[in-house]
Each structure stands twice: as C-alpha cells, then as structure tokens.
Design a protein around this motif. Structure first.
Motif, short mmCIF file in Angstrom:
data_model
loop_
_atom_site.label_atom_id
_atom_site.label_comp_id
_atom_site.label_asym_id
_atom_site.label_seq_id
_atom_site.Cartn_x
_atom_site.Cartn_y
_atom_site.Cartn_z
N MET A 1 -0.26 38.39 12.80
CA MET A 1 0.80 38.91 13.61
C MET A 1 0.25 39.19 15.01
N THR A 2 0.95 38.72 16.00
CA THR A 2 0.48 38.85 17.37
C THR A 2 1.20 40.00 18.09
N ASP A 3 0.61 40.43 19.20
CA ASP A 3 1.26 41.44 20.04
C ASP A 3 2.60 40.91 20.56
N GLN A 4 2.65 39.62 20.81
CA GLN A 4 3.90 39.01 21.28
C GLN A 4 4.99 39.12 20.20
N ALA A 5 4.62 38.90 18.94
CA ALA A 5 5.58 39.01 17.83
C ALA A 5 6.09 40.45 17.73
N VAL A 6 5.20 41.42 17.90
CA VAL A 6 5.60 42.84 17.86
C VAL A 6 6.57 43.13 19.00
N SER A 7 6.22 42.71 20.20
CA SER A 7 7.09 42.95 21.37
C SER A 7 8.46 42.33 21.16
N GLU A 8 8.50 41.12 20.64
CA GLU A 8 9.77 40.44 20.40
C GLU A 8 10.58 41.16 19.33
N ALA A 9 9.93 41.61 18.27
CA ALA A 9 10.62 42.35 17.20
C ALA A 9 11.20 43.65 17.75
N GLU A 10 10.41 44.38 18.52
CA GLU A 10 10.91 45.64 19.09
C GLU A 10 12.07 45.38 20.04
N ARG A 11 12.02 44.30 20.79
CA ARG A 11 13.12 43.95 21.68
C ARG A 11 14.38 43.61 20.88
N LEU A 12 14.23 42.79 19.86
CA LEU A 12 15.39 42.39 19.04
C LEU A 12 15.99 43.57 18.29
N LEU A 13 15.15 44.47 17.79
CA LEU A 13 15.62 45.62 17.03
C LEU A 13 16.03 46.79 17.93
N GLY A 14 15.56 46.78 19.17
CA GLY A 14 15.89 47.84 20.11
C GLY A 14 15.20 49.16 19.80
N VAL A 15 14.01 49.09 19.20
CA VAL A 15 13.27 50.30 18.83
C VAL A 15 11.79 50.12 19.16
N THR A 16 11.08 51.24 19.16
CA THR A 16 9.62 51.21 19.18
C THR A 16 9.17 51.43 17.75
N LEU A 17 8.45 50.48 17.18
CA LEU A 17 7.97 50.60 15.80
C LEU A 17 6.77 51.54 15.75
N PRO A 18 6.65 52.33 14.68
CA PRO A 18 5.52 53.26 14.56
C PRO A 18 4.18 52.53 14.50
N GLU A 19 3.20 53.10 15.17
CA GLU A 19 1.86 52.49 15.21
C GLU A 19 1.27 52.37 13.80
N ALA A 20 1.52 53.35 12.93
CA ALA A 20 0.99 53.29 11.56
C ALA A 20 1.56 52.07 10.82
N LEU A 21 2.81 51.74 11.05
CA LEU A 21 3.41 50.54 10.44
C LEU A 21 2.78 49.29 11.03
N LEU A 22 2.62 49.26 12.33
CA LEU A 22 2.02 48.08 12.97
C LEU A 22 0.59 47.88 12.52
N ASP A 23 -0.18 48.95 12.34
CA ASP A 23 -1.55 48.83 11.81
C ASP A 23 -1.53 48.17 10.44
N LEU A 25 0.87 46.22 9.16
CA LEU A 25 1.33 44.84 9.26
C LEU A 25 0.30 43.92 9.91
N ARG A 26 -0.58 44.48 10.72
CA ARG A 26 -1.64 43.65 11.30
C ARG A 26 -2.67 43.27 10.24
N ARG A 27 -2.81 44.10 9.20
CA ARG A 27 -3.71 43.75 8.09
C ARG A 27 -3.06 42.78 7.12
N GLN A 28 -1.77 43.01 6.84
CA GLN A 28 -1.00 42.10 5.99
C GLN A 28 0.45 42.19 6.44
N ASN A 29 0.96 41.09 6.95
CA ASN A 29 2.29 41.07 7.53
C ASN A 29 3.35 40.94 6.44
#
Length: 142
Positions: A1-23, A25-29
C-alpha cells in the motif's frame, strides 16, 4: 500500500484515517485476522453474542475482485442503512464494525463502533482505533 493510495482513499472517503489503522494496513492491506485477535469484548449483549463481537477480517484499501474494501463504505452505508459518517472496517452484511466520525468530525480521531443493520442498534466499542486493537482477543476466551 502506497502513500498515494492512502491519500486517494482519504480523498474519496472524505476523512482522515487513523494512523494506527494505516500502520496495520501497511503491514497487511486487509484480509483475515489472526485467531488470537479475532474478537472484541462488549459491555452488553449484541445480536452476535452476549459478551463479544467478531473481528475475523479487516478491509484494506484498494479494489480486488470479489473483496470489499474501505472504499466500498459509501455503498455499504447506503445498502445497509448505516450512519453516514462511518467508514466500514469489517462485517458480514448484517453486522459491521466501523470508524465512527459523527462526534469527532471527518478529520478527527474516530471511535470504533458495532452496527447491527437488522435491529438498527449500535454499540460503542473503543474511543479510538489504537484502543480497539489493544482490546482484541481470541474468540476462544468467550
């Protein structure tokens, strides 16, 4: 999972995702959760159980054939009548676990809640995703 994918997901969902969730998902998406971390204890009964809810899988970011992702949240919210300010993390079609942005706002730190679409009930599980992760345990304990 890339930073670009995270940015795009947050844009599409209109939210800031929690860092603990992103950590996580970066280990296993997304995918299956270890049996030792597949349940969360509850303070009251739900339609699932008298003392816990399941967390056997977590949705990732992106699109894979025949696999739900966080990006499917708008569809799932509409289809199952869930609150609008939620990002769905896990569920089976009738019961869901999601990030609840209703109190904190779409850029805040969401709590984690259980949503039962059949009986239109909900139950707060944890004040934030990090606390939710720390509270996960094995279904064998119940």
């Amino acid at each position: 999972m890339t930073d670009q994918a995270v940015s795009e997901a947050e844009r599409l969902l209109g939210v800031t995702l929690p860092e603990a969730l992103l950590d996580l998902l970066r280990r296993q998406n997304g995918g299956q959760v270890s049996e030792s971390r597949s349940a969360f204890p509850t303070t009251r009964p739900t339609s699932w159980s008298s003392d816990h809810v399941p967390f056997d899988s977590v949705m990732g970011i992106g699109h894979r054939e025949q696999t739900l992702s966080l990006l499917d949240s708008p569809y799932l919210i509409e289809e199952w009548g869930l609150p609008a300010d939620v990002v769905v993390l896990s569920g089976d079609g009738h019961c869901w676990i999601g990030l609840d942005y209703r109190t904190c706002g779409r850029q805040g730190q969401p709590s984690v809640a259980w949503f039962d679409a059949d009986d239109e009930s909900e139950l707060a599980l944890a004040p934030d995703f990090g606390s939710f992760l720390r509270g996960l345990t094995s279904t064998a304990e119940f």
